[in-house]
Structures are given as C-alpha cells and as structure tokens.
Design a protein around this motif. Structure first.
Motif, PDB file in Angstrom:
ATOM      1  N   ILE A  85       0.856  -1.192   0.000  1.00 51.81           N
ATOM      2  CA  ILE A  85       0.000   0.000   0.000  1.00 51.81           C
ATOM      3  C   ILE A  85       0.888   1.237   0.000  1.00 51.81           C
ATOM      4  CG2 ILE A  85      -1.933   1.151   1.137  1.00 51.81           C
ATOM      5  CD1 ILE A  85      -2.572  -1.456   2.540  1.00 51.81           C
ATOM      6  N   THR A  86       1.350   1.602  -1.156  1.00 52.64           N
ATOM      7  CA  THR A  86       2.325   2.694  -1.269  1.00 52.64           C
ATOM      8  C   THR A  86       1.682   4.082  -1.196  1.00 52.64           C
ATOM      9  OG1 THR A  86       2.168   2.576  -3.688  1.00 52.64           O
ATOM     10  CG2 THR A  86       3.900   1.265  -2.626  1.00 52.64           C
ATOM     11  N   SER A  87       0.353   4.147  -1.277  1.00 53.89           N
ATOM     12  CA  SER A  87      -0.326   5.451  -1.255  1.00 53.89           C
ATOM     13  C   SER A  87      -0.541   5.971   0.166  1.00 53.89           C
ATOM     14  CB  SER A  87      -1.680   5.339  -1.964  1.00 53.89           C
ATOM     15  OG  SER A  87      -2.507   4.385  -1.319  1.00 53.89           O
ATOM     16  N   VAL A  88      -0.249   5.154   1.177  1.00 57.49           N
ATOM     17  CA  VAL A  88      -0.477   5.535   2.567  1.00 57.49           C
ATOM     18  C   VAL A  88       0.851   5.616   3.303  1.00 57.49           C
ATOM     19  CG1 VAL A  88      -1.527   4.849   4.766  1.00 57.49           C
ATOM     20  CG2 VAL A  88      -2.758   4.467   2.611  1.00 57.49           C
ATOM     21  N   ARG A  89       0.963   6.656   4.132  1.00 59.82           N
ATOM     22  CA  ARG A  89       2.142   6.787   4.990  1.00 59.82           C
ATOM     23  C   ARG A  89       1.671   7.098   6.399  1.00 59.82           C
ATOM     24  NH1 ARG A  89       7.566  10.420   3.775  1.00 59.82           N
ATOM     25  NH2 ARG A  89       8.578  10.081   5.785  1.00 59.82           N
ATOM     26  N   LEU A  90       2.205   6.386   7.360  1.00 58.90           N
ATOM     27  CA  LEU A  90       1.807   6.578   8.756  1.00 58.90           C
ATOM     28  C   LEU A  90       2.546   7.745   9.395  1.00 58.90           C
ATOM     29  CD1 LEU A  90       1.769   2.829   9.929  1.00 58.90           C
ATOM     30  CD2 LEU A  90      -0.077   4.153   8.884  1.00 58.90           C
ATOM     31  N   LEU A  91       3.864   7.730   9.290  1.00 58.30           N
ATOM     32  CA  LEU A  91       4.701   8.786   9.884  1.00 58.30           C
ATOM     33  C   LEU A  91       4.917   9.892   8.851  1.00 58.30           C
ATOM     34  CD1 LEU A  91       7.227   6.453  11.728  1.00 58.30           C
ATOM     35  CD2 LEU A  91       5.598   8.015  12.818  1.00 58.30           C
ATOM     36  N   ARG A  92       3.826  10.547   8.507  1.00 59.21           N
ATOM     37  CA  ARG A  92       3.904  11.578   7.472  1.00 59.21           C
ATOM     38  C   ARG A  92       4.308  12.923   8.062  1.00 59.21           C
ATOM     39  NH1 ARG A  92      -1.464  10.228   8.375  1.00 59.21           N
ATOM     40  NH2 ARG A  92      -2.946  11.957   8.680  1.00 59.21           N
ATOM     41  N   GLN A  93       4.398  13.942   7.188  1.00 57.63           N
ATOM     42  CA  GLN A  93       4.907  15.245   7.612  1.00 57.63           C
ATOM     43  C   GLN A  93       4.107  15.854   8.749  1.00 57.63           C
ATOM     44  OE1 GLN A  93       5.173  17.812   4.186  1.00 57.63           O
ATOM     45  NE2 GLN A  93       7.108  16.918   3.508  1.00 57.63           N
ATOM     46  N   GLU A  94       2.790  15.683   8.723  1.00 59.93           N
ATOM     47  CA  GLU A  94       1.954  16.275   9.765  1.00 59.93           C
ATOM     48  C   GLU A  94       2.266  15.710  11.152  1.00 59.93           C
ATOM     49  OE1 GLU A  94      -0.577  16.213   5.987  1.00 59.93           O
ATOM     50  OE2 GLU A  94       0.962  14.989   6.949  1.00 59.93           O
ATOM     51  N   VAL A  95       2.870  14.530  11.171  1.00 56.07           N
ATOM     52  CA  VAL A  95       3.205  13.889  12.444  1.00 56.07           C
ATOM     53  C   VAL A  95       4.578  14.332  12.948  1.00 56.07           C
ATOM     54  CG1 VAL A  95       3.566  11.679  13.625  1.00 56.07           C
ATOM     55  CG2 VAL A  95       1.789  11.880  11.860  1.00 56.07           C
ATOM     56  N   LEU A  96       5.563  14.385  12.048  1.00 57.28           N
ATOM     57  CA  LEU A  96       6.939  14.591  12.485  1.00 57.28           C
ATOM     58  C   LEU A  96       7.577  15.918  12.077  1.00 57.28           C
ATOM     59  CD1 LEU A  96       8.408  11.015  11.818  1.00 57.28           C
ATOM     60  CD2 LEU A  96       7.548  11.958  13.970  1.00 57.28           C
ATOM     61  N   GLN A  97       6.951  16.673  11.220  1.00 56.19           N
ATOM     62  CA  GLN A  97       7.586  17.909  10.752  1.00 56.19           C
ATOM     63  C   GLN A  97       7.352  19.063  11.725  1.00 56.19           C
ATOM     64  OE1 GLN A  97       6.197  19.878   7.038  1.00 56.19           O
ATOM     65  NE2 GLN A  97       8.293  19.609   6.323  1.00 56.19           N
ATOM     66  N   ASN A  98       8.399  19.860  11.939  1.00 61.96           N
ATOM     67  CA  ASN A  98       8.332  21.060  12.780  1.00 61.96           C
ATOM     68  C   ASN A  98       7.858  20.766  14.210  1.00 61.96           C
ATOM     69  OD1 ASN A  98       9.119  22.701  10.559  1.00 61.96           O
ATOM     70  ND2 ASN A  98       6.994  22.776   9.855  1.00 61.96           N
ATOM     71  N   VAL A  99       8.326  19.657  14.748  1.00 58.42           N
ATOM     72  CA  VAL A  99       8.015  19.317  16.137  1.00 58.42           C
ATOM     73  C   VAL A  99       8.932  20.139  17.044  1.00 58.42           C
ATOM     74  CG1 VAL A  99       7.961  17.472  17.867  1.00 58.42           C
ATOM     75  CG2 VAL A  99       7.325  16.975  15.504  1.00 58.42           C
ATOM     76  N   SER A 100       8.358  20.873  17.969  1.00 59.36           N
ATOM     77  CA  SER A 100       9.175  21.678  18.865  1.00 59.36           C
ATOM     78  C   SER A 100       9.923  20.785  19.841  1.00 59.36           C
ATOM     79  CB  SER A 100       8.291  22.657  19.655  1.00 59.36           C
ATOM     80  OG  SER A 100       7.480  21.956  20.584  1.00 59.36           O
ATOM     81  N   ALA A 101      10.979  21.325  20.436  1.00 56.97           N
ATOM     82  CA  ALA A 101      11.751  20.550  21.402  1.00 56.97           C
ATOM     83  C   ALA A 101      10.870  20.095  22.560  1.00 56.97           C
ATOM     84  CB  ALA A 101      12.918  21.383  21.923  1.00 56.97           C
ATOM     85  N   ALA A 102       9.997  20.978  23.027  1.00 55.49           N
ATOM     86  CA  ALA A 102       9.125  20.633  24.146  1.00 55.49           C
ATOM     87  C   ALA A 102       8.154  19.521  23.771  1.00 55.49           C
ATOM     88  CB  ALA A 102       8.356  21.865  24.612  1.00 55.49           C
ATOM     89  N   GLU A 103       7.623  19.576  22.554  1.00 60.69           N
ATOM     90  CA  GLU A 103       6.695  18.540  22.082  1.00 60.69           C
ATOM     91  C   GLU A 103       7.385  17.193  21.927  1.00 60.69           C
ATOM     92  OE1 GLU A 103       3.459  19.514  18.891  1.00 60.69           O
ATOM     93  OE2 GLU A 103       5.208  20.760  18.471  1.00 60.69           O
ATOM     94  N   ARG A 162       1.483  19.190  25.461  1.00 60.05           N
ATOM     95  CA  ARG A 162       1.078  17.783  25.476  1.00 60.05           C
ATOM     96  C   ARG A 162      -0.051  17.546  24.476  1.00 60.05           C
ATOM     97  NH1 ARG A 162       0.602  18.332  31.075  1.00 60.05           N
ATOM     98  NH2 ARG A 162      -1.606  17.762  30.951  1.00 60.05           N
ATOM     99  N   ASP A 163      -0.984  18.489  24.429  1.00 59.99           N
ATOM    100  CA  ASP A 163      -2.136  18.348  23.538  1.00 59.99           C
ATOM    101  C   ASP A 163      -1.705  18.377  22.080  1.00 59.99           C
ATOM    102  OD1 ASP A 163      -5.059  18.199  23.203  1.00 59.99           O
ATOM    103  OD2 ASP A 163      -4.845  20.194  22.312  1.00 59.99           O
TER     104      ASP A 163
END
Length: 205
Positions: A85-103, A162-163
């Motif tokens: 299933i190449t059309s789906v990604r779990l760890l996509r940009q919305e999950v891991l991109q621009n994560v702050s240090a605190a987050e 946290r949220d």
C-alpha cells in the motif's frame, strides 16, 4: 537470577545480551525487567554518558543509533517488500515535521510506547517465522531503554504542548487503524527508518 549469572551476562561483548522482550506472558515481565536493568547499568558506564538523545527537557543515555540502524537494515528489504500500500504513509509530515523541542518528549514517548505495545507485540510470531527475531529484539530493547528514561512533564502549564503532541500521535494512530492489521503492522515496521531519522535529529554527542 543470582549475582554470578548477572555477571556472566554483563561480560558478553561489553554490552548486555538481553532475552527477547516479546515472549509468552508467564515469563515476559521477569525477562523484560532483567534486560532493562542490565541496559540501564550499561548506560551508566564511562563512554556512554557523552552520547544521548535530548528530546526537549527529556534525555535518554546509553543508546547508539548505529545499533538501531543495523537492526533495521537487517529487516528493511523484507518489510518494505511486503508493503503493497504505497499510497499511505503513517509517519507523514503532519506527524513529524516542525516538532518543537518541548513537544518532542511527549511525542517520542507515545510513539515508542505504541511500537512496543502494538507493533512489535503483534508482529512477534512473524519475526520467528521469517527469522528476524534478533533484529526486532534489538529495536525493542533499545526502544524500552529510551522510553524508560523519558519523563514527560505533567504540569498544568504544559497542557498545550502535550495536547499538540497528542494530536500528532492521533494522526499516526488513525492512519494505522484504517488499514488491515497485517498491512498496518508491515507498514509501521517498514517506516522505522523514518522514525529513526527523526529521532536522530535529537541525538547529542
């Protein structure tokens, strides 16, 4: 386990060789406890202190990213070849991109916990079938070591952080649950390199 047996395990290759974490329930807790104790002891040895993951206010010492990568590379081709299933990604940009240090502390703790309790646990029998148990045990052992040292703050003023981290995790979990379990497990394992690449941004020498 007596002290002489503990010393024997400790002497192997300068780093403890731990039993697989994912074993039958009757022995899992004792095996995990013994393994974690040895790994935490090892992390306090000279030389391990200068290497650590620094996720915002949280840190984890005694983990060598190269070991994690070697374990993943040993199973990469097998896992990614099974992902149809190449059309789906779990760890996509919305999950891991621009994560702050605190987050990052909250997010990595939640992701590693999910991998341990859901992904590795449910894929355990397959690792025996395809003879990849050693590699998955290495990943699982190191995920436990990292997670055990992270202590995300529960203070009220950290609620917004946290949220935000939790919302990122829910995007990952929602995508996982939308797939058939077998396909979801395969995809999650095939994306461990994405997780490791993100985690390595927080590695300090």
């Amino acid at each position: 386990m007596n002290f002489q047996r503990l010393q024997s395990l400790w002497s192997l290759a300068g780093r403890p060789s731990c039993p697989p974490l994912l074993v039958m329930a009757s022995r899992m807790q004792m095996a995990t406890l013994t393994c974690l104790s040895l790994l935490l002891l090892w992390s306090q040895m000279p030389g391990a202190q200068g290497q650590k993951f620094q996720f915002g206010p949280c840190q984890a010492k005694g983990v060598v990213p190269q070991k994690l990568w070697e374990a993943f590379w040993a199973v990469k081709d097998t896992m990614q070849a099974q992902d149809n299933i190449t059309s789906v990604r779990l760890l996509r940009q919305e999950v891991l991109q621009n994560v702050s240090a605190a987050e990052s502390c909250y997010l990595v703790h939640t992701l590693l916990e999910f991998y341990l309790k859901t992904v590795f646990k449910n894929y355990h029998n397959r690792t025996v079938e395809v003879r990849t148990l050693k590699s998955f045990s290495t990943l699982a052992n190191n995920f436990v070591l990292i997670m055990s040292q992270l202590q995300p703050s529960q203070e009220n003023e950290m609620f917004a952080i946290r949220d935000s981290a939790h919302r990122r995790f829910l995007l990952f979990r929602r995508a996982f649950k939308q797939l058939d379990m077998e396909a979801a497990l395969t995809k999650a394992l095939g994306e461990v390199d994405v997780l490791l690449t993100w985690m390595q941004k927080f590695y300090k020498f």
